[in-house]
Enzyme design. Structure first.
Site, PDB file in Angstrom:
ATOM      1  N   ASP A 134       0.817  -1.219   0.000  1.00 60.86           N
ATOM      2  CA  ASP A 134       0.000   0.000   0.000  1.00 60.86           C
ATOM      3  C   ASP A 134       0.852   1.271   0.000  1.00 60.86           C
ATOM      4  O   ASP A 134       2.086   1.205  -0.025  1.00 60.86           O
ATOM      5  CB  ASP A 134      -0.936  -0.073   1.232  1.00 60.86           C
ATOM      6  CG  ASP A 134      -2.298   0.527   0.960  1.00 60.86           C
ATOM      7  OD1 ASP A 134      -2.418   1.371   0.064  1.00 60.86           O
ATOM      8  OD2 ASP A 134      -3.247   0.158   1.688  1.00 60.86           O
TER       9      ASP A 134
ATOM     10  N   TRP B 228      -2.746   3.540  -5.861  1.00 58.18           N
ATOM     11  CA  TRP B 228      -3.996   4.252  -6.198  1.00 58.18           C
ATOM     12  C   TRP B 228      -3.943   5.018  -7.524  1.00 58.18           C
ATOM     13  O   TRP B 228      -4.793   5.884  -7.777  1.00 58.18           O
ATOM     14  CB  TRP B 228      -4.425   5.207  -5.066  1.00 58.18           C
ATOM     15  CG  TRP B 228      -4.285   4.626  -3.697  1.00 58.18           C
ATOM     16  CD1 TRP B 228      -4.702   3.402  -3.285  1.00 58.18           C
ATOM     17  CD2 TRP B 228      -3.667   5.232  -2.556  1.00 58.18           C
ATOM     18  NE1 TRP B 228      -4.398   3.210  -1.963  1.00 58.18           N
ATOM     19  CE2 TRP B 228      -3.765   4.313  -1.495  1.00 58.18           C
ATOM     20  CE3 TRP B 228      -3.056   6.475  -2.331  1.00 58.18           C
ATOM     21  CZ2 TRP B 228      -3.255   4.589  -0.220  1.00 58.18           C
ATOM     22  CZ3 TRP B 228      -2.554   6.752  -1.059  1.00 58.18           C
ATOM     23  CH2 TRP B 228      -2.653   5.815  -0.026  1.00 58.18           C
ATOM     24  N   GLY B 229      -2.918   4.787  -8.337  1.00 59.68           N
ATOM     25  CA  GLY B 229      -2.850   5.436  -9.650  1.00 59.68           C
ATOM     26  C   GLY B 229      -2.330   6.863  -9.619  1.00 59.68           C
ATOM     27  O   GLY B 229      -2.271   7.527 -10.650  1.00 59.68           O
TER      28      GLY B 229
ATOM     29  N   ASP C 136     -10.115   3.805  -3.578  1.00 58.72           N
ATOM     30  CA  ASP C 136     -10.793   2.576  -3.135  1.00 58.72           C
ATOM     31  C   ASP C 136     -12.222   2.435  -3.662  1.00 58.72           C
ATOM     32  O   ASP C 136     -13.029   3.368  -3.581  1.00 58.72           O
ATOM     33  CB  ASP C 136     -10.856   2.540  -1.598  1.00 58.72           C
ATOM     34  CG  ASP C 136      -9.490   2.292  -0.989  1.00 58.72           C
ATOM     35  OD1 ASP C 136      -8.488   2.285  -1.733  1.00 58.72           O
ATOM     36  OD2 ASP C 136      -9.433   2.100   0.238  1.00 58.72           O
TER      37      ASP C 136
HETATM   38  C1  GLA Z   1      -5.975   1.495   1.417  1.00 59.51           C
HETATM   39  C2  GLA Z   1      -6.105   0.508   0.253  1.00 59.51           C
HETATM   40  C3  GLA Z   1      -7.247  -0.460   0.551  1.00 59.51           C
HETATM   41  C4  GLA Z   1      -6.967  -1.198   1.852  1.00 59.51           C
HETATM   42  C5  GLA Z   1      -6.763  -0.203   2.986  1.00 59.51           C
HETATM   43  C6  GLA Z   1      -6.282  -0.891   4.246  1.00 59.51           C
HETATM   44  O1  GLA Z   1      -7.090   2.323   1.503  1.00 59.51           O
HETATM   45  O2  GLA Z   1      -6.338   1.203  -0.936  1.00 59.51           O
HETATM   46  O3  GLA Z   1      -7.410  -1.382  -0.508  1.00 59.51           O
HETATM   47  O4  GLA Z   1      -5.829  -2.014   1.692  1.00 59.51           O
HETATM   48  O5  GLA Z   1      -5.795   0.786   2.637  1.00 59.51           O
HETATM   49  O6  GLA Z   1      -6.021   0.014   5.283  1.00 59.51           O
END
Ligand code: GLA
Length: 389
Positions: free
Chosen positions: A147, A181-182, A202
């Site tokens: 992440d 996240w791009g 997300d």
């Molecule tokens: C971010 C990621 C999610 C998830 C959460 C966990 O928001 O984009 O997919 O893994 O963290 O905290």
């Protein structure tokens, strides 16, 4: 002759990609991730029961393979810096859990973050890349989701490359799922760094909502995939996030639309619901082998929009053997009849039409002049020129 030539080129391309990706995920990864449904409410009991359900509910047989624990499994680091799992939630330890999942013939995935802390403020891997990669390899981890929270201005390409190198030197083949996240347009740099990269923020369990902390419904996420199709292929995939199918806030036909698009986009099929208790209708969606075959087609091409008339759109994904997957999409929530417009979708000649949700052949492109679409619905077809579809 032309077809043989294209076939040979495709084989060469796939074998080059196989070397770069260590032969991993030559078709989009399929599995389950704990986050969408359970957030931090995870435990070894949940993960083991999910593995059991993979087998009992038919997911394993349908091709779902990776069981991935998302954020919140970690607690601290020991005196040597080694990551420690939450002892209350994972009393037997992560290695025992991995062994259990492997004993079911499945693969095991875990989560960390390029920052000092994860998105839920657990210890991240920044500065511990090699130690963490070796720890994961020792536990038998097969998949790492990595992440992007709390990264404090570090460069994404450098940070992801550093974990990628650590995984490569760990001696264990581990799928590397980058979750940035791009923001830095990872499709431009990530192909040789990892196996899949998130393209967006997300996903939420809704049609096209947007919430105040940057969550987006699946239609909004799907729209953000436009133009990214050229970056996907065997061993390196755009990741529009995990599935929301079966999480309860959308209608059955809306989940069908969501799943159909994830298949057409060659997206990772990571279920995000409670597999242990899923309803028959959720099973009907997640286990649709005709839809899964579109997603897992070995040509590895991501589908794209080929016709746009406001609420009515057509999408196509070229498949092996000159087959085509087609989605007719009604964004409106009213029922409409639309002209089938095969030619506008680039479909020439006469092709046999197989309905992926009815599981039957329904005619030919010449014979089908209109498509009748309920609100927020798709028609999902496999088109074929030859043989039995
Ligand atoms: C971010 C990621 C999610 C998830 C959460 C966990 O928001 O984009 O997919 O893994 O963290 O905290």
């Amino acid at each position: 002759m032309k077809n043989i030539f294209i076939g040979v080129l495709l084989l060469i391309q796939i074998s080059v990609m196989a070397q770069k990706s260590q032969g991993l995920v030559l078709t989009p990864p399929m599995g389950w991730n704990s986050w969408n449904k359970f957030g931090c409410e995870i435990s070894e009991k949940l993960i083991k029961e999910t593995a059991d359900a993979f087998v009992n509910q038919g997911l394993k047989e349908a091709g779902y393979e990776y069981i991935v624990i998302d954020d919140c499994w970690q607690m601290s680091r020991d005196k040597d810096g080694k990551i420690v799992a939450d002892p209350e939630r994972f009393p037997s330890g992560i290695k025992a859990l991995a062994d259990y999942i492997h004993s079911k013939g499945l693969k095991f995935g875990i989560y960390s973050c390029a920052g000092r802390l994860t998105c839920q403020n657990r210890p991240g891997s920044h500065g511990y890349e090699v130690l963490d990669a070796n720890t994961y390899a020792g536990w038998g981890v097969d998949y790492l989701k990595y992440d992007w929270c709390n990264t404090e201005g570090i460069d994404p390409e450098t940070a992801y490359t550093s974990m990628s190198a650590a995984l490569a030197s760990s001696g264990r083949p581990i799928v590397f799922s980058m979750c940035e996240w791009g923001f830095s347009r990872p499709w431009n740099w990530a192909q040789n760094v990892g196996h899949l990269w998130r393209t967006t923020v997300d996903i939420q369990d809704c049609w096209d909502c947007r919430n105040d902390w940057w969550g987006v419904g699946w239609v909004g996420i799907m729209d953000m995939q436009e133009g990214l199709e050229k970056y996907a292929g065997p061993g390196h995939w755009n990741d529009p996030d995990m599935l929301e199918v079966g999480n309860g806030k959308m209608k059955y036909h809306e989940y069908i639309s969501h799943f159909s698009f994830w298949c057409l986009l060659a997206a990772p099929l990571m279920a995000g619901n409670d597999i242990r208790t899923m309803s028959d209708s959720t099973k009907t969606i997640l286990l649709n082998h005709d839809a899964i075959a579109i997603n897992q087609d070995k040509a590895g091409l991501q589908g794209k929009k080929v016709y746009d008339d406001g609420d009515f759109e057509i999408y196509c994904k070229p498949l092996q053997n000159e087959d085509l997957a087609v989605i007719f999409f009604n964004r409106n929530n009213q029922h409409f009849d639309f002209p089938a417009l095969w030619e506008k979708a680039g479909i020439k000649g006469n092709m046999k039409v197989f309905d992926i949700w009815k599981h039957e052949r329904i005619g030919t492109t010449k014979g089908i002049k209109t498509v009748s679409l309920d609100g927020h619905s798709v028609l999902f077809y496999r088109l074929s020129r030859k043989g039995k579809v």
